[in-house]
Design a protein around this motif. Structure first.
Motif, PDB file in Angstrom:
ATOM      1  N   GLY A   1      -4.986   5.717   3.172  1.00 41.65           N
ATOM      2  CA  GLY A   1      -4.048   4.589   3.187  1.00 41.65           C
ATOM      3  C   GLY A   1      -4.052   3.806   4.486  1.00 41.65           C
ATOM      4  N   GLN A   2      -4.056   4.522   5.626  1.00 41.75           N
ATOM      5  CA  GLN A   2      -4.006   3.804   6.909  1.00 41.75           C
ATOM      6  C   GLN A   2      -5.278   2.999   7.161  1.00 41.75           C
TER       7      GLN A   2
ATOM      8  N   VAL B   1      -4.919  -0.233   5.205  1.00 44.55           N
ATOM      9  CA  VAL B   1      -4.019  -1.144   5.939  1.00 44.55           C
ATOM     10  C   VAL B   1      -4.806  -1.879   7.032  1.00 44.55           C
TER      11      VAL B   1
ATOM     12  N   ALA C   1       3.659  -1.308   4.045  1.00 43.23           N
ATOM     13  CA  ALA C   1       3.083   0.031   4.127  1.00 43.23           C
ATOM     14  C   ALA C   1       4.162   1.039   3.761  1.00 43.23           C
TER      15      ALA C   1
ATOM     16  N   VAL D   1       0.869  -1.187   0.000  1.00 46.11           N
ATOM     17  CA  VAL D   1       0.000   0.000   0.000  1.00 46.11           C
ATOM     18  C   VAL D   1       0.898   1.226   0.000  1.00 46.11           C
ATOM     19  N   THR D   2       0.796   2.049  -1.045  1.00 45.84           N
ATOM     20  CA  THR D   2       1.556   3.305  -1.057  1.00 45.84           C
ATOM     21  C   THR D   2       0.674   4.396  -0.436  1.00 45.84           C
TER      22      THR D   2
ATOM     23  N   ASP E   1       5.328   4.905   2.671  1.00 48.31           N
ATOM     24  CA  ASP E   1       5.027   6.339   2.640  1.00 48.31           C
ATOM     25  C   ASP E   1       6.323   7.115   2.831  1.00 48.31           C
TER      26      ASP E   1
ATOM     27  N   ALA F   1       0.507   4.836   2.678  1.00 51.90           N
ATOM     28  CA  ALA F   1      -0.090   4.096   3.797  1.00 51.90           C
ATOM     29  C   ALA F   1      -0.166   4.903   5.083  1.00 51.90           C
TER      30      ALA F   1
END
Length: 373
Positions: A16-17, A20, A34, A8-9, A36, A11
């Protein structure tokens, strides 16, 4: 795809979070990476404290760093690409936005082909579809209309080109002879606890006696709750991994909305903030046509003096259009193809967001106390 892994970019970001956290519940998932540029220390701590059976690897790195992407994609089966610079007020350099949103996406697609990543899901934006004019009315729009933004503003333009690149990459041959499957999700304006936009608007209003300045009465939008936007990404990853569903989803884009009532941005902010004493700005505002031409003149001045001075207009024609349009979309196609149903009801989403706004208000009071002592 037994024993799959997911990168996941973005993240550490608002959406994004959430993705996740949902992935941690997925069956047969062995590892989440994850990625970032920066993770807030408290989020890093929260991620490392999450009790789960899935390996969660935190990677701090730049989306423009080829070596970083090569390492991040190694042994990955699904990429969910949410990393992006969001800017509706033109406060960030155009080059930065184009680099991250477009070049970063292109580099990630290349890294996927070299590392044999078969699935790529892109977080696009409703802004790639418009609105192009505040006079145009779009209610319950759908994918078959093939709408496209005509704005050259860096954010919608970069997202439009990046989405095109992702959908055009569907069917690419991977290094090992496999095939890349791609799709894009176009969420509406995303709200919820932790929203950077809501946070900015509420803190601005707190400095202004609780008056919400963003009172655009004529707009009609259908915001989507962050939990539902994240959930759509999980369903897209399941669908593209399903040999029966994948053929009809490959190379497609989907509007992601939910059952949040269609309303103006002003009404929406008031609905979420009134419990904490926020009120709408009741002062007269300029007619939209006049706002539009004032914005045009400001942009013209900015352009003319650009060789000698960097002047940033306080508002632009794009922002006036965005803030005053009737522009809503249906999630029917996502429902049909991805099996998408909003996981959170409007009531639930509203309560969670109101509660969070309460904590922002408390935080503001504490800060004021500290300053006065």
């Amino acid at each position: 795809m037994a024993g799959w892994s997911c990168l996941v970019t973005g993240a550490g970001g608002f959406l994004g979070q959430k993705i996740v956290r949902f992935l941690l519940e997925e069956k047969e998932l062995q590892e989440i990476r994850a990625l970032d540029k920066f993770f807030r220390p408290e989020l890093q701590e929260e991620f490392s404290n999450l009790k789960h059976k899935i390996k969660l690897t935190i990677l701090e790195g730049d989306i423009l760093d080829k070596q970083c992407l090569k390492k991040a994609c190694q042994g990955i089966s699904v990429v969910i690409h949410t990393a992006s610079v969001i800017d509706v007020v033109n406060s960030i350099q155009r080059e930065t936005i184009m680099n991250v949103n477009l070049k970063g996406t292109q580099l990630l697609l290349e890294a996927c082909t070299q590392a044999n990543v078969p699935i790529f899901i892109y977080t696009s934006s409703v802004e790639v579809a418009g609105p192009n004019s505040y006079r145009e009315i779009v209610q319950n729009g759908h994918e078959e209309e093939h709408r496209e933004t005509r704005w050259s503003s860096a954010y919608p333009y970069s997202k439009k080109l990046a989405e095109k690149a992702v959908l055009a990459a569907d069917g690419w041959t991977l290094q090992d002879g496999g095939t890349l499957y791609t799709c894009a999700l176009r969420p509406m304006y995303i709200y919820g606890e932790g929203s950077p936009f809501l946070y900015a608007q509420m803190t601005e209003a707190l400095k202004n006696n609780g008056i919400l300045v963003y009172n655009t009465k004529l707009s009609k939008a259908n915001p989507v709750y962050v939990g539902n936007a994240a959930w759509a990404h999980i369903l897209a990853s399941r669908a593209l991994r399903d040999p029966k569903k994948a053929p009809s989803i490959r190379g497609q884009f989907y509007y992601i909305s939910d059952n949040t009532p269609h309303q103006s941005y002003g009404e929406f902010n008031y609905t979420l903030g009134k419990e904490w004493g926020f009120s709408l700005d009741s002062s007269m505002s300029l007619p939209i046509s006049l706002q539009y031409w004032v914005a045009f003149l400001l942009e013209l001045v900015s352009f003319l003096i650009s060789p000698i001075y960097k002047y940033q207009p306080s508002f632009t024609r794009h922002l006036v259009t965005l803030s005053n349009s009737v522009f809503t979309f249906s999630y029917k196609k996502a429902q049909q193809d991805l099996g998408y149903e909003p996981l959170f009801s409007w009531e639930e989403a509203k309560q969670k967001t109101i509660q969070w706004i309460g904590s922002v208000v408390e935080q503001h009071k504490e800060t004021l106390k500290t300053k006065t002592h």
